[in-house]
Design a protein around this motif. Structure first.
Motif, PDB file in Angstrom:
ATOM      1  N   LEU A 115       0.848  -1.193   0.000  1.00  0.00           N
ATOM      2  CA  LEU A 115       0.000   0.000   0.000  1.00  0.00           C
ATOM      3  C   LEU A 115       0.881   1.239   0.000  1.00  0.00           C
ATOM      4  N   ASP A 116       0.598   2.167  -0.886  1.00  0.00           N
ATOM      5  CA  ASP A 116       1.366   3.402  -1.015  1.00  0.00           C
ATOM      6  C   ASP A 116       0.377   4.563  -0.972  1.00  0.00           C
ATOM      7  N   VAL A 117       0.423   5.363   0.105  1.00  0.00           N
ATOM      8  CA  VAL A 117      -0.532   6.447   0.336  1.00  0.00           C
ATOM      9  C   VAL A 117       0.179   7.789   0.186  1.00  0.00           C
ATOM     10  N   HIS A 118      -0.426   8.698  -0.591  1.00  0.00           N
ATOM     11  CA  HIS A 118       0.113  10.055  -0.772  1.00  0.00           C
ATOM     12  C   HIS A 118      -0.977  11.063  -0.451  1.00  0.00           C
ATOM     13  N   SER A 119      -0.592  12.128   0.254  1.00  0.00           N
ATOM     14  CA  SER A 119      -1.553  13.172   0.576  1.00  0.00           C
ATOM     15  C   SER A 119      -0.853  14.515   0.723  1.00  0.00           C
ATOM     16  N   GLN A 120      -1.550  15.545   0.317  1.00  0.00           N
ATOM     17  CA  GLN A 120      -1.073  16.901   0.547  1.00  0.00           C
ATOM     18  C   GLN A 120      -1.542  17.354   1.919  1.00  0.00           C
ATOM     19  N   PHE A 121      -0.748  18.216   2.536  1.00  0.00           N
ATOM     20  CA  PHE A 121      -1.100  18.849   3.795  1.00  0.00           C
ATOM     21  C   PHE A 121      -1.110  20.338   3.514  1.00  0.00           C
ATOM     22  N   LYS A 122      -2.302  20.939   3.475  1.00  0.00           N
ATOM     23  CA  LYS A 122      -2.422  22.342   3.093  1.00  0.00           C
ATOM     24  C   LYS A 122      -3.410  23.032   4.022  1.00  0.00           C
ATOM     25  N   ASN A 123      -3.084  24.253   4.431  1.00  0.00           N
ATOM     26  CA  ASN A 123      -3.933  25.023   5.350  1.00  0.00           C
ATOM     27  C   ASN A 123      -4.284  24.222   6.601  1.00  0.00           C
ATOM     28  N   LYS A 124      -3.281  23.534   7.128  1.00  0.00           N
ATOM     29  CA  LYS A 124      -3.417  22.714   8.339  1.00  0.00           C
ATOM     30  C   LYS A 124      -4.436  21.585   8.183  1.00  0.00           C
ATOM     31  N   ASN A 125      -4.680  21.150   6.955  1.00  0.00           N
ATOM     32  CA  ASN A 125      -5.610  20.057   6.703  1.00  0.00           C
ATOM     33  C   ASN A 125      -4.946  18.981   5.851  1.00  0.00           C
TER      34      ASN A 125
ATOM     35  N   PRO B  74     -26.503  -5.909   7.212  1.00  0.00           N
ATOM     36  CA  PRO B  74     -25.464  -5.520   8.169  1.00  0.00           C
ATOM     37  C   PRO B  74     -24.085  -5.903   7.619  1.00  0.00           C
ATOM     38  N   LEU B  75     -23.154  -4.974   7.684  1.00  0.00           N
ATOM     39  CA  LEU B  75     -21.804  -5.186   7.180  1.00  0.00           C
ATOM     40  C   LEU B  75     -20.822  -4.722   8.250  1.00  0.00           C
ATOM     41  N   PHE B  76     -19.843  -5.568   8.578  1.00  0.00           N
ATOM     42  CA  PHE B  76     -18.824  -5.134   9.521  1.00  0.00           C
ATOM     43  C   PHE B  76     -17.475  -5.660   9.080  1.00  0.00           C
ATOM     44  N   LEU B  77     -16.450  -4.920   9.445  1.00  0.00           N
ATOM     45  CA  LEU B  77     -15.080  -5.290   9.111  1.00  0.00           C
ATOM     46  C   LEU B  77     -14.564  -6.235  10.190  1.00  0.00           C
ATOM     47  N   LYS B  78     -14.235  -7.438   9.780  1.00  0.00           N
ATOM     48  CA  LYS B  78     -13.766  -8.466  10.702  1.00  0.00           C
ATOM     49  C   LYS B  78     -12.252  -8.459  10.836  1.00  0.00           C
ATOM     50  N   LYS B  79     -11.557  -8.162   9.718  1.00  0.00           N
ATOM     51  CA  LYS B  79     -10.098  -8.250   9.717  1.00  0.00           C
ATOM     52  C   LYS B  79      -9.535  -7.317   8.651  1.00  0.00           C
ATOM     53  N   LEU B  80      -8.427  -6.664   8.957  1.00  0.00           N
ATOM     54  CA  LEU B  80      -7.733  -5.787   8.017  1.00  0.00           C
ATOM     55  C   LEU B  80      -6.235  -6.010   8.175  1.00  0.00           C
ATOM     56  N   ASN B  81      -5.595  -6.414   7.081  1.00  0.00           N
ATOM     57  CA  ASN B  81      -4.142  -6.592   7.079  1.00  0.00           C
ATOM     58  C   ASN B  81      -3.536  -5.671   6.033  1.00  0.00           C
ATOM     59  N   ILE B  82      -2.510  -4.946   6.441  1.00  0.00           N
ATOM     60  CA  ILE B  82      -1.756  -4.106   5.513  1.00  0.00           C
ATOM     61  C   ILE B  82      -0.309  -4.561   5.577  1.00  0.00           C
ATOM     62  N   ARG B  83       0.185  -5.003   4.426  1.00  0.00           N
ATOM     63  CA  ARG B  83       1.574  -5.452   4.339  1.00  0.00           C
ATOM     64  C   ARG B  83       2.362  -4.458   3.498  1.00  0.00           C
ATOM     65  N   ARG B  84       3.512  -4.104   3.978  1.00  0.00           N
ATOM     66  CA  ARG B  84       4.410  -3.192   3.261  1.00  0.00           C
ATOM     67  C   ARG B  84       3.712  -1.873   2.902  1.00  0.00           C
ATOM     68  N   GLY B  85       3.176  -1.211   3.916  1.00  0.00           N
ATOM     69  CA  GLY B  85       2.518   0.078   3.707  1.00  0.00           C
ATOM     70  C   GLY B  85       3.501   1.233   3.787  1.00  0.00           C
ATOM     71  N   ARG B  86       3.195   2.294   3.056  1.00  0.00           N
ATOM     72  CA  ARG B  86       4.034   3.492   3.085  1.00  0.00           C
ATOM     73  C   ARG B  86       3.129   4.709   2.956  1.00  0.00           C
ATOM     74  N   VAL B  87       3.392   5.727   3.760  1.00  0.00           N
ATOM     75  CA  VAL B  87       2.644   6.986   3.713  1.00  0.00           C
ATOM     76  C   VAL B  87       3.619   8.102   3.388  1.00  0.00           C
ATOM     77  N   ASN B  88       3.222   8.967   2.475  1.00  0.00           N
ATOM     78  CA  ASN B  88       4.023  10.135   2.112  1.00  0.00           C
ATOM     79  C   ASN B  88       3.106  11.355   2.166  1.00  0.00           C
ATOM     80  N   ILE B  89       3.437  12.298   3.058  1.00  0.00           N
ATOM     81  CA  ILE B  89       2.644  13.518   3.215  1.00  0.00           C
ATOM     82  C   ILE B  89       3.496  14.697   2.776  1.00  0.00           C
ATOM     83  N   VAL B  90       2.957  15.518   1.873  1.00  0.00           N
ATOM     84  CA  VAL B  90       3.664  16.682   1.342  1.00  0.00           C
ATOM     85  C   VAL B  90       3.036  17.941   1.941  1.00  0.00           C
ATOM     86  N   ASP B  91       3.842  18.732   2.639  1.00  0.00           N
ATOM     87  CA  ASP B  91       3.374  19.988   3.224  1.00  0.00           C
ATOM     88  C   ASP B  91       3.401  21.071   2.153  1.00  0.00           C
TER      89      ASP B  91
END
Length: 183
Positions: free
Chosen positions: A105-115, A134-151
């Motif tokens: 998983l590779d996540v990218h997001s901008q950080f602008k105006n404190k948001n 009815p729907l519910f999340l029973k299990k969530l696995n994230i392998r090799r995740g990366r987050v990149n936030i750009v200010d």
């Protein structure tokens, strides 16, 4: 008894081969992606890799999710996205006990105006879906995740990046998570 057994066996064999048909897989993936986009108000691009009817599961590869307006304020990609549920729980309790697995998983997001731009998508992810089941999340696995936030507010567009793995499970009435953050 022999006729009933023959019908069940024939139907099972038919389902086995139908689930492997490329056209059937594409149609199931298209329906899933459309539902995903409508429920989460986002844009999704992916290719189907595998579908199973016996143990309900869909596997999408090269998945990319971003804002529905086409902007690049945020997006996430993963090499492999798998989701499914249990027929036993569905027929016993009338509920869908969904599990998710995301690899690379590779996540990218901008950080602008404190948001954080990704927050609108995270809010959509945590809402209850508007479905009659009815729907519910029973299990969530994230392998090799990366987050990149750009200010975007800083003059030199500072980046913050980290990698992690996580395992989350519903145990009793709690959703428990173990997170491994890597340097």
């Amino acid at each position: 008894k022999k006729i009933f057994f023959s019908l069940i066996l024939g139907f099972s064999v038919l389902l086995f081969f139908i689930q492997r048909d490329p056209w059937v897989q594409q149609e199931i993936a298209r329906a899933y992606i459309n539902a995903f986009q409508q429920a989460l108000h986002c844009s999704v691009h992916a290719q189907v890799s595998h579908v199973s009817f016996f143990s309900p599961m869909i596997e999408l590869v090269n998945m990319r999710v971003g804002p529905s307006d086409g902007s690049d304020r945020w997006h996430w990609c993963c090499n492999r996205f798998q989701t499914g549920f249990s027929w036993t729980n569905f027929f016993s309790y009338g509920a869908v006990d969904m599990w998710l697995s995301l690899d690379k998983l590779d996540v990218h997001s901008q950080f602008k105006n404190k948001n954080l731009a990704l927050m609108e998508h995270i809010r959509e992810l945590t809402k209850s879906p508007e479905i009659p089941l009815p729907l519910f999340l029973k299990k969530l696995n994230i392998r090799r995740g990366r987050v990149n936030i750009v200010d975007s507010d800083s003059a030199d567009n500072n980046n913050m990046s980290y990698t992690w793995q996580s395992e989350s499970k519903k145990i009793d009435n709690c959703f428990k998570t173990i997170i491994y953050i890597k340097d």
